[in-house]
Design a protein around this motif. Structure first.
Motif, PDB file in Angstrom:
ATOM      1  N   LYS A  38       0.823  -1.216   0.000  1.00  0.00           N
ATOM      2  CA  LYS A  38       0.000   0.000   0.000  1.00  0.00           C
ATOM      3  C   LYS A  38       0.856   1.264   0.000  1.00  0.00           C
ATOM      4  O   LYS A  38       0.391   2.329  -0.409  1.00  0.00           O
ATOM      5  N   LEU A  39       2.103   1.134   0.466  1.00  0.00           N
ATOM      6  CA  LEU A  39       2.995   2.295   0.521  1.00  0.00           C
ATOM      7  C   LEU A  39       3.940   2.370  -0.681  1.00  0.00           C
ATOM      8  O   LEU A  39       4.715   3.315  -0.809  1.00  0.00           O
ATOM      9  N   LEU A  40       3.868   1.369  -1.552  1.00  0.00           N
ATOM     10  CA  LEU A  40       4.742   1.347  -2.719  1.00  0.00           C
ATOM     11  C   LEU A  40       4.301   2.399  -3.723  1.00  0.00           C
ATOM     12  O   LEU A  40       3.109   2.622  -3.937  1.00  0.00           O
ATOM     13  N   GLY A  41       5.257   3.052  -4.363  1.00  0.00           N
ATOM     14  CA  GLY A  41       4.953   4.059  -5.371  1.00  0.00           C
ATOM     15  C   GLY A  41       5.088   5.458  -4.805  1.00  0.00           C
ATOM     16  O   GLY A  41       6.038   5.759  -4.092  1.00  0.00           O
ATOM     17  N   GLY A  42       4.173   6.314  -5.130  1.00  0.00           N
ATOM     18  CA  GLY A  42       4.274   7.704  -4.672  1.00  0.00           C
ATOM     19  C   GLY A  42       4.906   8.591  -5.719  1.00  0.00           C
ATOM     20  O   GLY A  42       5.010   8.250  -6.889  1.00  0.00           O
ATOM     21  N   LYS A  43       5.397   9.723  -5.255  1.00  0.00           N
ATOM     22  CA  LYS A  43       5.906  10.739  -6.176  1.00  0.00           C
ATOM     23  C   LYS A  43       7.394  10.591  -6.502  1.00  0.00           C
ATOM     24  O   LYS A  43       7.910  11.281  -7.377  1.00  0.00           O
ATOM     25  N   GLY A  44       8.093   9.740  -5.766  1.00  0.00           N
ATOM     26  CA  GLY A  44       9.523   9.566  -6.019  1.00  0.00           C
ATOM     27  C   GLY A  44       9.779   8.912  -7.370  1.00  0.00           C
ATOM     28  O   GLY A  44       8.930   8.195  -7.910  1.00  0.00           O
ATOM     29  N   ALA A  45      10.969   9.140  -7.885  1.00  0.00           N
ATOM     30  CA  ALA A  45      11.331   8.579  -9.190  1.00  0.00           C
ATOM     31  C   ALA A  45      11.698   7.106  -9.057  1.00  0.00           C
ATOM     32  O   ALA A  45      12.444   6.711  -8.162  1.00  0.00           O
ATOM     33  N   VAL A  46      11.156   6.294  -9.954  1.00  0.00           N
ATOM     34  CA  VAL A  46      11.548   4.884 -10.021  1.00  0.00           C
ATOM     35  C   VAL A  46      12.984   4.811 -10.530  1.00  0.00           C
ATOM     36  O   VAL A  46      13.334   5.431 -11.534  1.00  0.00           O
TER      37      VAL A  46
END
Length: 326
Positions: free
Chosen positions: A129-137
């Motif tokens: 559920k916390l994976l992803g967000g605004k950071g760059a992959v």
């Protein structure tokens, strides 16, 4: 190892690295030194903290070798078809197993939410559920606890068995390593007691039975030395190919870098320099591999805050002894 050299080494351990539980030094496949401290013995099992990550890396490699997982470039969400993507949530769709192995997956937090994680019943679902967000992959972010458990869940779903069951069959039993059972905690007190224990044999799991990926495994230094030795034998143990040589090469090839510490990272392994690679856990737990010198050093340690760096200890105090001994 000569008695004088051994005595000198043990004086350094007791004076500067006093939380050491056990130490094994192997050169060319032979045990040069094995000793135990702080009332520990060869039968003691120590929580190796983040060294667990590097063991999981091997298990992912074995799963790929066996065709349970296609490749490190398989998308994480391939294994979680029930996951509902929120509107505007694009980065999570790009994240692969490789990103989790190299600590280059973004998460929706700056500081790991330890309390919420430990008190949740399903650690992998919590992390997902916390994976992803605004950071760059693709940008390195070291997430020692919240995040790696997604890999445990992927392995479970791909192999159809628990991580511990898979590890027993394909890694631990072939190497003569005994990990008895899942360990679950009923309270914070139980968890903290586990950190200091020397007689608990197992692998921590959440309430769903999924083994922790970033911590939670207990091993002896000889167990850890066997893991390190696999890297020097190209994955062969007693004439049996445990894991492919290519995975071992890939796992200790630089894929990302922690710029703040100027440390290169493979697949959940730290790259110390061109010839030296390490699995490192809190307190001074370490598997150290020097491929040029055909050397493995494995150290277990009782947990203390701000333990002295074991890589420095190995380079300054063990490698010179080994060079003089052989």
């Amino acid at each position: 190892m000569e008695q004088g050299k051994q005595t000198e080494l043990e004086q350094v351990i007791k004076s500067e690295y006093g939380n050491t539980a056990g130490l094994v030094i192997m050169k060319d496949g032979e045990t040069l030194y094995e000793s135990y401290f702080n009332d520990c013995s060869a039968e003691s099992r120590i929580h190796i903290f983040s060294v667990t990550k590097s063991i999981l890396s091997l298990l992912i490699g074995i799963a790929i070798d066996r065709g349970a997982i296609q490749s490190v470039d398989q998308k994480v969400l391939d294994f979680f078809p029930e996951y509902e993507i929120e509107e505007g949530e694009k980065s999570i769709q790009k994240i692969t197993i490789r990103h989790l192995l190299t600590m280059t997956a973004p998460f929706k937090f700056e500081e790991e939410p330890y309390v919420e994680y430990f008190t949740s019943e399903d650690w992998a679902a919590f992390a997902l559920k916390l994976l992803g967000g605004k950071g760059a992959v693709g940008e390195f972010r070291y997430r020692p606890i919240v995040g790696p458990d997604i890999l445990s869940s992927i392995l479970e779903r791909a192999a159809g068995v628990s991580v511990l069951a898979f590890a027993k069959k394909h890694l631990f039993l072939p190497l003569g390593i005994t990990v008895d059972r899942n360990i679950t905690f009923k309270s914070q007190e139980e968890q903290f007691a586990f950190y200091e224990a020397t007689t608990i044999n197992g692998w921590v799991a959440d309430q769903m039975g999924t083994n922790a990926a970033g911590w939670g495994l207990t091993l002896s230094p000889m167990d850890m030395a066997k893991i390190g030795q696999l890297y020097l034998t190209k994955g062969v143990w007693k004439e049996k190919q445990i894991i492919s040589p290519q995975w071992l090469i890939d796992s200790i090839t630089e894929h990302s870098r922690w710029q703040e510490m100027n440390l290169a990272y493979g697949y959940l392994w730290w790259l110390v320099d061109e010839d030296c690679h390490a699995a490192m856990g809190d307190g001074g737990n370490v598997i150290y591999i020097n491929t040029k010198k055909n050397l493995v050093v494995a150290s277990t340690a009782l947990f203390v805050q701000d333990a002295k760096d074991r890589i420095t200890f190995i380079k300054e105090h063990i490698e010179p002894f080994v060079s003089e001994t052989v």
